[in-house]
Write an enzyme that holds these catalytic residues in place. Structure first.
Site, short mmCIF file in Angstrom:
data_model
loop_
_atom_site.label_atom_id
_atom_site.label_comp_id
_atom_site.label_asym_id
_atom_site.label_seq_id
_atom_site.Cartn_x
_atom_site.Cartn_y
_atom_site.Cartn_z
N THR A 104 22.09 33.36 24.44
CA THR A 104 22.38 34.47 25.34
C THR A 104 23.64 34.17 26.13
O THR A 104 24.04 33.02 26.28
CB THR A 104 21.19 34.73 26.29
OG1 THR A 104 21.48 35.88 27.07
CG2 THR A 104 20.96 33.57 27.23
N ALA A 130 26.94 36.48 32.82
CA ALA A 130 28.24 36.69 33.42
C ALA A 130 28.96 35.36 33.64
O ALA A 130 30.18 35.28 33.56
CB ALA A 130 28.08 37.42 34.75
N ASP A 135 16.46 34.21 41.22
CA ASP A 135 16.51 35.27 40.21
C ASP A 135 15.19 35.31 39.44
O ASP A 135 15.18 35.23 38.22
CB ASP A 135 17.69 35.02 39.26
CG ASP A 135 17.88 36.16 38.26
OD1 ASP A 135 17.43 37.29 38.56
OD2 ASP A 135 18.47 35.93 37.20
#
Lengths: 216, 269
Positions: free
Chosen positions: B41, B44, B168
Site C-alpha cells: 500500500t 501520503a 489513526d
C-alpha cells in the site's frame, strides 16, 4: 585433542549464507564449535590484532537463535557498506551489533569470546573481489570458504556443530540473556512458563527489537 | 492531518486494485533483494512493502518513507529520521509491555525505512465487512461480533494503558492474526488476536484528552465503515475499555465531551 579429524565432517562445519537485502558481494560464513579448549588463545589473537584471525568469535551462551545472530551480521554489513563503522572492522561490528547499548567494550565482554568460553560461534564475512576490498599484505590470496574452514579446524580446538536453532538453544544461558537484554522486568513473559516455545519466540522478538534500536 | 496508510493493508487479491499509472522505484534497501518484494500500500507519506528479513522464509513488512522532493533536503532528512525513530521506539515499547503490535526487526532511520514482523491474517475491517454483509442492525445476540468488538476495545485499552496513543485508529489498522488454534479454519472470520498496526501517527502520551480523541477517531471511523454495528460498538467499547486500566473511566467521561465538540480542542488550530 578435542578437534575432530577433518575427515569426519569437513563439509558440515562452515555454513555459507547469502542474506537478503545485502549486496551480493558480501557472503556470510558461520561455524559453531562446542567444548572449545583454547578460547584464551583465540581471544589473544583478537587482542593482538592478528590479521589471520579476523573473525567474529562469539560466546554462544549469549545467543538464543540463528535469527538473533544473523540480525547482528546484517546490521554490521549495512553499517560497513554505508561506511559508518565505529569499531575497527566488520567482525567487531558484528559483536557490537548484538548489544542493546552503545558501550563497545562491554559488548566485547558480554558477547565476544572470553578466556573461559566453552561454546563459540565464528562468523567470517567475505567480500568478493569485485568490490573495493582492501588489499591485505599478509594474506595475498583471497580467502575462500574452504580456506576459512581448514584454518578454523586447524586452530580452534573444539567440536564443530551445525549452525542450527536446536544447537544454539542448547548453549543459551537464559539468566545471562535476560539480564543483558533487560527481560527480567517483563512480567507477561515471565508468566508464560507453561509454553516454553512461545516464550522463547517472544523473547527473541524483544531481543531483536533491542538490538535494532541500540542507542536510538 | 495526513493519513499515512488509509487503505486496507491487506486487500484480498480479488479486490479491484486502484490502477497506478506507474510503479514507484523501490527503496535502495530492496534493490539487492534476491526474492521479490511487493508494494502492499502507498500512503501520503510512506509505502509499505511485503518482503523478507535475512532469510527467504521469514516474511517482513518494510515501511519506507521516500524523500519528499518538495521539502528542503535537510528538513526532509530530519523529519523522516524523527518519524521512523518515533514509530520504531513506540513499537518496541508496546511489544515489551505485552501489547500485540508488529515486532521491530531492523531500523535505518537515515535510509528512511523500518522492517517489522509480518502480521498474517486480514484487517478487522475486512472481517467485519464480511460478517455484516447480510441482515440489519446488530445487537448483543451476535456473539461472534460482540467477541471481536470486545477484543478491539481491550486492545485499544491495552495500548492506552502503556502510555501510547495511536493517532489513526481505524478497523483497517487492526489485524485479526490467526492463533495456532484457529489457523486455516474456515468460517472463523472474526477469530484471531487483535494486532494493532501502522504507528506512523502514534505518540507517547498518557493524557486523557489524547486517549479520548483516539477513541473518538475510532468511533467515527467505525460509524462510517460499519454503520450497522455502530451502536453495539459504542456499548461494548464503554463496557470493555472502562475496565482495561485504572484511568479508563475518566477517559470515557472525556470521550463524551469530545463527542460534543469534535476532534479539535479549539476552533483556532
Amino acid at each position: 585433542m578435542a578437534a575432530e579429524p577433518p575427515s569426519t565432517a569437513p563439509a558440515a562445519c562452515l555454513e555459507t549464507i547469502q542474506l537478503e537485502h545485502v549486496p551480493p558481494t558480501y557472503s556470510v560464513n558461520v561455524a559453531v564449535f562446542r567444548d572449545v579448549e583454547n578460547a584464551e588463545f583465540l581471544q589473544q589473537q583478537l587482542l593482538s590484532r592478528n590479521t589471520e584471525f579476523e573473525y567474529a568469535f562469539i560466546d554462544a551462551t549469549s545467543i538464543i537463535s540463528r535469527l538473533q545472530l544473523l540480525s547482528a551480521v546484517y546490521k554490521a554489513i549495512t553499517v560497513h557498506s554505508g561506511g559508518n563503522m565505529k569499531t575497527p572492522n566488520i567482525h567487531s561490528e558484528i559483536v557490537w551489533s548484538l548489544s542493546p547499548n552503545n558501550n563497545i567494550s562491554e559488548a566485547y565482554r558480554r558477547y565476544g569470546i572470553t578466556p573461559t568460553s566453552q561454546h563459540i560461534i565464528v562468523v567470517k564475512i567475505l567480500l568478493s573481489p569485485s568490490s573495493f576490498s582492501s588489499p591485505t599484505p599478509t594474506n595475498p590470496q583471497t580467502p575462500s570458504p574452504s580456506t576459512i574452514q581448514s584454518h578454523l579446524l586447524t586452530h580452534v580446538r573444539g567440536r564443530p556443530c551445525p549452525f542450527s536453532d536446536a544447537v544454539l538453544s542448547s548453549f543459551t544461558d537464559w539468566p545471562k540473556v535476560r539480564k543483558y537484554y533487560k527481560l527480567n522486568g517483563v512480567g507477561w513473559l515471565e508468566r508464560m512458563k507453561d509454553d516454553e516455545a512461545l516464550r522463547r519466540r517472544e523473547s527473541e522478538m524483544l531481543v531483536l527489537g533491542s538490538m535494532a534500536l541500540r542507542g536510538l | 492531518m495526513t493519513t499515512l496508510l488509509s487503505t486496507d493493508h491487506r486487500p484480498p487479491s480479488s479486490a479491484p486494485q486502484p490502477s497506478t499509472p506507474f510503479t514507484p522505484a523501490p527503496p535502495p534497501i530492496l534493490t539487492h533483494s534476491p526474492s521479490a518484494s511487493t508494494l502492499i500500500t502507498q500512503g501520503a507519506e510512506a509505502r509499505l512493502y511485503k518482503t523478507t528479513y535475512l532469510l527467504p522464509h521469514l516474511p517482513c513488512a518494510l515501511k519506507y518513507r521516500p524523500p519528499k522532493p518538495w521539502r528542503h533536503p535537510i528538513l526532509d532528512a530530519r523529519l523522516t529520521r524523527q518519524r521512523i525513530l518515533a514509530e520504531a521506539r513506540i513499537l518496541a515499547k508496546c511489544r515489551r509491555e505485552g501489547v500485540r503490535v508488529p515486532a521491530v526487526y531492523a531500523v535505518d532511520e537515515g535510509g528512511g525505512w523500518l522492517a517489522m514482523e509480518w502480521v498474517p491474517g486480514a484487517a478487522v475491517r475486512a472481517g467485519l465487512n464480511a460478517h455484516l454483509a447480510t441482515g440489519g442492525e446488530r445487537d448483543e445476540s451476535d456473539a461472534a461480533l460482540v467477541s471481536v468488538l470486545r477484543r478491539v476495545a481491550a486492545a485499544v485499552g491495552g495500548l492506552h494503558s502503556v502510555g501510547v496513543v495511536h493517532g489513526d485508529l481505524t478497523t483497517s489498522n487492526m489485524m485479526l492474526a490467526p492463533t495456532p488454534n484457529h489457523q486455516g479454519e474456515e468460517g472463523a472470520g472474526l477469530e484471531g488476536v487483535i494486532v494493532i498496526i501502522d504507528f506512523g501517527l502514534a505518540s507517547q502520551s498518557a493524557s486523557d484528552e489524547d486517549r479520548a480523541v483516539d477513541l473518538y477517531v475510532l468511533e467515527r471511523a467505525f460509524a462510517s465503515t460499519h454503520p450497522r454495528a455502530e451502536a453495539l460498538f459504542t456499548r461494548v467499547l464503554e463496557a470493555e475499555y472502562g475496565g482495561a486500566f485504572r484511568g479508563a473511566p475518566v477517559v470515557l467521561r472525556k470521550l463524551e465531551e469530545v463527542r460534543l465538540r469534535g476532534r479539535k480542542r479549539s476552533m483556532l488550530g
